[in-house]
Write a protein that holds these residues in place. Sequence first.
Motif, PDB file in Angstrom:
ATOM      1  N   UNK A  13       0.829  -1.206   0.000  1.00  0.00           N
ATOM      2  CA  UNK A  13       0.000   0.000   0.000  1.00  0.00           C
ATOM      3  C   UNK A  13       0.860   1.252   0.000  1.00  0.00           C
ATOM      4  N   UNK A  14       0.212   2.358  -0.294  1.00  0.00           N
ATOM      5  CA  UNK A  14       0.875   3.670  -0.266  1.00  0.00           C
ATOM      6  C   UNK A  14       1.378   3.984   1.138  1.00  0.00           C
ATOM      7  N   UNK A  15       0.599   3.597   2.155  1.00  0.00           N
ATOM      8  CA  UNK A  15       0.985   3.880   3.535  1.00  0.00           C
ATOM      9  C   UNK A  15       2.275   3.166   3.902  1.00  0.00           C
ATOM     10  N   UNK A  16       2.460   1.965   3.413  1.00  0.00           N
ATOM     11  CA  UNK A  16       3.701   1.241   3.687  1.00  0.00           C
ATOM     12  C   UNK A  16       4.886   1.945   3.042  1.00  0.00           C
ATOM     13  N   UNK A  17       4.681   2.484   1.854  1.00  0.00           N
ATOM     14  CA  UNK A  17       5.738   3.225   1.170  1.00  0.00           C
ATOM     15  C   UNK A  17       6.145   4.431   2.019  1.00  0.00           C
ATOM     16  N   UNK A  49      14.842  13.287  14.032  1.00  0.00           N
ATOM     17  CA  UNK A  49      13.391  13.367  14.235  1.00  0.00           C
ATOM     18  C   UNK A  49      12.689  13.326  12.888  1.00  0.00           C
ATOM     19  N   UNK A  50      11.569  12.647  12.825  1.00  0.00           N
ATOM     20  CA  UNK A  50      10.819  12.599  11.568  1.00  0.00           C
ATOM     21  C   UNK A  50      10.283  13.978  11.194  1.00  0.00           C
ATOM     22  N   UNK A  51      10.252  14.880  12.175  1.00  0.00           N
ATOM     23  CA  UNK A  51       9.726  16.222  11.904  1.00  0.00           C
ATOM     24  C   UNK A  51      10.797  17.181  11.403  1.00  0.00           C
ATOM     25  N   UNK A  52      12.049  16.720  11.313  1.00  0.00           N
ATOM     26  CA  UNK A  52      13.113  17.590  10.821  1.00  0.00           C
ATOM     27  C   UNK A  52      12.885  18.011   9.379  1.00  0.00           C
ATOM     28  N   UNK A  78       2.185  10.377  11.040  1.00  0.00           N
ATOM     29  CA  UNK A  78       1.474   9.192  10.559  1.00  0.00           C
ATOM     30  C   UNK A  78       2.437   8.200   9.913  1.00  0.00           C
ATOM     31  N   UNK A  79       3.482   8.724   9.282  1.00  0.00           N
ATOM     32  CA  UNK A  79       4.432   7.877   8.593  1.00  0.00           C
ATOM     33  C   UNK A  79       5.159   6.901   9.501  1.00  0.00           C
TER      34      UNK A  79
END
Length: 269
Positions: free
Chosen positions: A117-121, A136-139, A159-160
């Motif tokens: 799925x797109x979400x897995x990508x 951090x994923x927010x960087x 969400x990622x």
Amino acid sequence: MSSNIAPPKANTPATAFERLLNIMDTLREQCPWDKKQTLETLRHLTIEETYELSDAILEGDKQEIKKELGDIMLHLVFYARIGSETGDFDITDVLNSICEKLVHRHPHIYGDVTVSSEEEVKRNWEQLKLKEGTKSVLEGVPSSLPALIKASRIQEKARGVGFDWEEKTQVWEKVEEEMNEFRQEFNVADDSIIDKDRAESEFGDLLFSLINYARFININPEDALEKTNKKFIKRFQYLENKAAESNKSLKDMTLAEMDVFWNEAKTRT
């Protein structure tokens, strides 16, 4: 008088790109304006061009989109040319860098990873960024982004890595919760004094939750608000034109009189 001969129109992507590079080299070496530009002086112009592209996309104007894409492409080539002059990077480095990143970030295409799925990508993309040294994923969310877009990107990034609501009903409950908390900061029926800082904070929470819900139902909040802005502008300008045709000034009209033209405008947009 210049003795330069403009490179001929190209017929393939490769020759068209080479044509642009050749023109950029000539302009950088001979044009007084182009010779003075730096990474810093181009920055605000690039931002302007990006917004112009955004407007063209929202308007659905394909020819304007083509034009604005060209303007942005010029800026990218310009930055690379400046980088080559300082020995930091050139256009080949730029292109190879993005190609290498795309190959690395798509192991389900160029490796043995399987996704369904797109979400897995998206999750794999964020996990790979962390492995590359991102703390951090927010960087990856630019600090200078407009707040509405930034909120969307923050939520998408979270969400990622799996930090998200499970059902949209939960998100809507959060919207209602934030609405109630915002309402509790003041009485809509009177002009009693409110704690502005607290009310502002609650309003921000409400907007954030609405953006979250929009994401769950696949609505881009930035696009939605901008379309409403454009719709309001068209209707208000219709109101102004009708008032002028009636030899009236808006400031001298009653709200009821303006509503007549406003309702007419709503039937046209």
